[in-house]
Design a protein around this motif. Structure first.
Motif, mmCIF file in Angstrom:
data_model
loop_
_atom_site.group_PDB
_atom_site.id
_atom_site.type_symbol
_atom_site.label_atom_id
_atom_site.label_comp_id
_atom_site.label_asym_id
_atom_site.label_seq_id
_atom_site.Cartn_x
_atom_site.Cartn_y
_atom_site.Cartn_z
ATOM 1 N N SER A 4 0.816 -1.207 0.000
ATOM 2 C CA SER A 4 0.000 0.000 0.000
ATOM 3 C C SER A 4 0.851 1.259 0.000
ATOM 4 C CB SER A 4 -0.930 0.002 1.217
ATOM 5 O OG SER A 4 -0.184 -0.094 2.415
ATOM 6 N N SER A 5 1.997 1.236 0.700
ATOM 7 C CA SER A 5 2.829 2.436 0.762
ATOM 8 C C SER A 5 3.392 2.792 -0.607
ATOM 9 C CB SER A 5 3.976 2.232 1.766
ATOM 10 O OG SER A 5 4.813 1.172 1.359
ATOM 11 N N THR A 6 3.822 1.789 -1.361
ATOM 12 C CA THR A 6 4.354 2.059 -2.692
ATOM 13 C C THR A 6 3.253 2.529 -3.628
ATOM 14 O OG1 THR A 6 5.997 0.341 -2.346
ATOM 15 C CG2 THR A 6 5.684 1.098 -4.591
ATOM 16 N N TYR A 7 2.094 1.917 -3.541
ATOM 17 C CA TYR A 7 0.985 2.330 -4.394
ATOM 18 C C TYR A 7 0.601 3.783 -4.117
ATOM 19 C CZ TYR A 7 -3.456 2.256 -6.852
ATOM 20 O OH TYR A 7 -4.486 2.537 -7.704
ATOM 21 N N LEU A 8 0.639 4.176 -2.832
ATOM 22 C CA LEU A 8 0.301 5.545 -2.466
ATOM 23 C C LEU A 8 1.270 6.545 -3.081
ATOM 24 C CD1 LEU A 8 -0.803 5.195 1.261
ATOM 25 C CD2 LEU A 8 -2.216 5.948 -0.650
ATOM 26 N N ILE A 9 2.543 6.142 -3.216
ATOM 27 C CA ILE A 9 3.521 7.030 -3.854
ATOM 28 C C ILE A 9 3.070 7.382 -5.260
ATOM 29 C CG2 ILE A 9 5.843 7.060 -4.869
ATOM 30 C CD1 ILE A 9 6.814 5.628 -2.352
ATOM 31 N N PHE A 10 2.595 6.390 -6.006
ATOM 32 C CA PHE A 10 2.142 6.642 -7.368
ATOM 33 C C PHE A 10 0.862 7.486 -7.375
ATOM 34 C CE2 PHE A 10 5.311 3.747 -8.554
ATOM 35 C CZ PHE A 10 5.486 3.839 -9.925
ATOM 36 N N ILE A 11 0.001 7.280 -6.402
ATOM 37 C CA ILE A 11 -1.212 8.089 -6.313
ATOM 38 C C ILE A 11 -0.863 9.546 -6.034
ATOM 39 C CG2 ILE A 11 -3.316 8.489 -4.986
ATOM 40 C CD1 ILE A 11 -3.450 6.106 -6.897
ATOM 41 N N VAL A 12 0.101 9.763 -5.137
ATOM 42 C CA VAL A 12 0.544 11.120 -4.822
ATOM 43 C C VAL A 12 1.087 11.797 -6.080
ATOM 44 C CG1 VAL A 12 2.255 12.486 -3.579
ATOM 45 C CG2 VAL A 12 0.957 10.724 -2.374
ATOM 46 N N ILE A 13 1.941 11.076 -6.834
ATOM 47 C CA ILE A 13 2.481 11.630 -8.076
ATOM 48 C C ILE A 13 1.340 11.983 -9.026
ATOM 49 C CG2 ILE A 13 3.881 11.138 -10.110
ATOM 50 C CD1 ILE A 13 5.594 9.326 -8.373
ATOM 51 N N TYR A 14 0.381 11.095 -9.152
ATOM 52 C CA TYR A 14 -0.745 11.337 -10.059
ATOM 53 C C TYR A 14 -1.502 12.606 -9.667
ATOM 54 C CZ TYR A 14 -5.290 10.848 -12.268
ATOM 55 O OH TYR A 14 -6.438 11.091 -12.973
ATOM 56 N N LEU A 15 -1.731 12.762 -8.363
ATOM 57 C CA LEU A 15 -2.474 13.920 -7.907
ATOM 58 C C LEU A 15 -1.706 15.207 -8.174
ATOM 59 C CD1 LEU A 15 -3.926 12.548 -4.548
ATOM 60 C CD2 LEU A 15 -5.176 13.009 -6.666
ATOM 61 N N PHE A 16 -0.389 15.166 -8.015
ATOM 62 C CA PHE A 16 0.413 16.345 -8.309
ATOM 63 C C PHE A 16 0.278 16.736 -9.777
ATOM 64 C CE2 PHE A 16 3.082 15.893 -4.400
ATOM 65 C CZ PHE A 16 2.967 17.212 -3.979
ATOM 66 N N PHE A 17 0.350 15.764 -10.658
ATOM 67 C CA PHE A 17 0.252 16.039 -12.086
ATOM 68 C C PHE A 17 -1.141 16.543 -12.452
ATOM 69 C CE2 PHE A 17 4.181 13.747 -12.574
ATOM 70 C CZ PHE A 17 4.722 14.239 -13.750
ATOM 71 N N SER A 18 -2.135 16.068 -11.731
ATOM 72 C CA SER A 18 -3.507 16.358 -12.100
ATOM 73 C C SER A 18 -4.056 17.620 -11.447
ATOM 74 C CB SER A 18 -4.405 15.170 -11.724
ATOM 75 O OG SER A 18 -3.938 13.988 -12.338
ATOM 76 N N SER A 19 -3.389 18.126 -10.421
ATOM 77 C CA SER A 19 -3.893 19.277 -9.677
ATOM 78 C C SER A 19 -3.627 20.585 -10.428
ATOM 79 C CB SER A 19 -3.259 19.326 -8.297
ATOM 80 O OG SER A 19 -1.864 19.492 -8.407
ATOM 81 N N CYS A 20 -4.193 21.653 -9.921
ATOM 82 C CA CYS A 20 -4.030 22.978 -10.537
ATOM 83 C C CYS A 20 -2.571 23.396 -10.487
ATOM 84 C CB CYS A 20 -4.900 23.989 -9.805
ATOM 85 S SG CYS A 20 -4.763 25.667 -10.433
ATOM 86 N N VAL A 21 -1.991 23.684 -11.651
ATOM 87 C CA VAL A 21 -0.565 23.984 -11.716
ATOM 88 C C VAL A 21 -0.221 25.275 -10.994
ATOM 89 C CG1 VAL A 21 -0.222 22.710 -13.840
ATOM 90 C CG2 VAL A 21 -0.810 25.134 -13.961
ATOM 91 N N ALA A 22 -1.200 26.179 -10.823
ATOM 92 C CA ALA A 22 -0.922 27.440 -10.142
ATOM 93 C C ALA A 22 -0.486 27.209 -8.701
ATOM 94 C CB ALA A 22 -2.150 28.340 -10.179
ATOM 95 N N LEU A 23 -0.907 26.113 -8.118
ATOM 96 C CA LEU A 23 -0.568 25.821 -6.729
ATOM 97 C C LEU A 23 0.888 25.437 -6.555
ATOM 98 C CD1 LEU A 23 -3.734 23.781 -5.679
ATOM 99 C CD2 LEU A 23 -3.258 26.205 -5.268
ATOM 100 N N ILE A 24 1.581 25.097 -7.632
ATOM 101 C CA ILE A 24 2.975 24.668 -7.514
ATOM 102 C C ILE A 24 3.938 25.668 -8.153
ATOM 103 C CG2 ILE A 24 2.434 22.205 -7.354
ATOM 104 C CD1 ILE A 24 3.080 21.952 -10.325
ATOM 105 N N LYS A 25 3.454 26.865 -8.415
ATOM 106 C CA LYS A 25 4.316 27.898 -8.990
ATOM 107 C C LYS A 25 5.072 28.624 -7.876
ATOM 108 C CE LYS A 25 4.318 32.153 -11.714
ATOM 109 N NZ LYS A 25 3.506 33.141 -12.457
ATOM 110 N N PRO A 26 6.419 28.622 -7.907
ATOM 111 C CA PRO A 26 7.170 29.396 -6.912
ATOM 112 C C PRO A 26 6.784 30.868 -6.967
ATOM 113 C CG PRO A 26 8.613 27.864 -8.046
ATOM 114 C CD PRO A 26 7.298 27.850 -8.785
ATOM 115 N N SER A 27 6.703 31.491 -5.811
ATOM 116 C CA SER A 27 6.209 32.866 -5.744
ATOM 117 C C SER A 27 7.245 33.894 -6.175
ATOM 118 C CB SER A 27 5.740 33.180 -4.318
ATOM 119 O OG SER A 27 6.800 32.974 -3.390
#
Length: 338
Positions: A4-27
């Motif tokens: 489950s821990s390894t699978y969660l790593i891939f889910i986390v990566i997926y969510l990062f790619f799928s989320s609003c890119v504005a949230l990851i823009k350095p200020s």
């Protein structure tokens, strides 16, 4: 049982790619912040994998029956990992960020670099990788962050050559951001040094778009045993689009040529899912279409898509056993010639 821990790593990566890119823009602009300290590659902590370290590159999928042969390997691999830093905190990652290092090791070092441990000693540097938003930035900040990251990769490779390689043949392998830096490293260093070029068994430049003139001397491999050449692909679902990854050249890892003939799933020796606990034989087919590697939906779970149609995260996983065997075949062919 799935990890489950390894699978969660891939889910986390997926969510990062799928989320609003504005949230990851350095200020801040790149010029207005102090970059992380330059890495010292004599410090083993600045390497994600070394043959002498106990690291994730030494692992093999559970119950796979595979054997890790780093101790006796006659060839090295210099592996440049992809983007694992998605933060808006800074344009480049700090190498002492242990949480990030653990994330990198449990995702790409385990799932990608480990494919080489049957035939190679693995050297994988940590570097001040550019944050994910650098690829989306419309100004100059992203390019400057990527330039800083490349300077580390080049320094690490030079350190590897001087202190670790000892004249041995080597492979260069990479994924995504790592492949962006690898293409440039090949152009700036390998293509300008005949001796290094002839010591390079092959290079696996996966998960990044190739332009026509990126390389001039190193050519695409056209067989499973050709050496001093490169292989590359970007995996997408059949009928899908992934313009960002579209290249002028693509390799089919089920036949190791650039031929566009359809290759059925019975040629797939096995993928490794996100749980890293089994070998899934015949997991998918593959065919090159317009510079992309088109596949049907994998027959098993554990191979997530991103960007709607792209299997970018699992470019290695879907063809894990084919890559592993191909590395063995190319190493054998190279050593027989030399």
């Amino acid at each position: 049982m799935k990890s489950s821990s390894t699978y969660l790593i891939f889910i986390v990566i997926y969510l990062f790619f799928s989320s609003c890119v504005a949230l990851i823009k350095p200020s801040d602009d790149f010029e207005s912040y102090t970059p992380p300290p330059k890495p010292d590659y004599s410090n083993e902590n600045n390497w994600a994998a070394l043959p002498t370290k106990k690291d994730k590159a030494h692992l093999i999928p559970i119950n796979s029956g595979l054997i890790e042969n780093e101790d006796s390997a006659l060839v090295d691999v210099f592996f440049v990992h992809p983007t694992t830093y998605y933060s808006s905190f800074s344009w480049n990652a700090y190498l002492d960020n242990q949480k990030l290092n653990n994330f990198t090791d449990k995702s790409t070092i385990m799932h990608q670099a480990s494919v080489f441990n049957g035939s190679c000693k693995i050297y994988a540097p940590r570097y001040r990788q550019a944050t994910l938003y650098s690829f989306l930035d419309k100004g100059k900040n992203g390019e400057k962050a990527l330039e800083l990251a490349y300077s580390d990769v080049k320094d690490a490779f030079n350190y590897y050559l001087t202190h670790y390689n000892h004249g041995r043949p080597f492979i260069i392998a990479s994924h995504s951001q790592g492949s962006r830096h690898t293409i440039r490293l090949l152009h700036d260093v390998i293509e300008k040094d005949t001796a290094l070029y002839h010591r390079m068994v092959a290079t696996y430049i996966i998960g990044y778009k190739f332009k026509q003139n990126d390389l001039t001397i190193i050519q695409p491999c056209q067989s499973s045993t050709e050496t001093n050449c490169f292989v590359t692909w970007n995996t997408v679902t059949k009928g899908g689009k992934a313009e960002y990854f579209q290249s002028y050249v693509c390799t089919n890892p089920l036949c190791w040529t650039t031929d566009t003939t359809y290759q059925s799933s019975d040629k797939n020796l096995g993928g490794v899912p996100s749980s890293f606990d089994e070998i899934d034989k015949n997991v998918t087919d593959a065919q090159i279409v317009n510079g992309l590697l088109m596949v049907n939906k994998p027959k098993y779970r554990g191979y997530p898509k991103v960007y709607g149609s792209s299997y970018h995260l699992v470019d290695y996983n879907l063809f894990y056993m084919n890559i592993r065997k191909n590395v063995e075949d190319r190493v054998r062919a190279y050593l027989e010639k030399h």
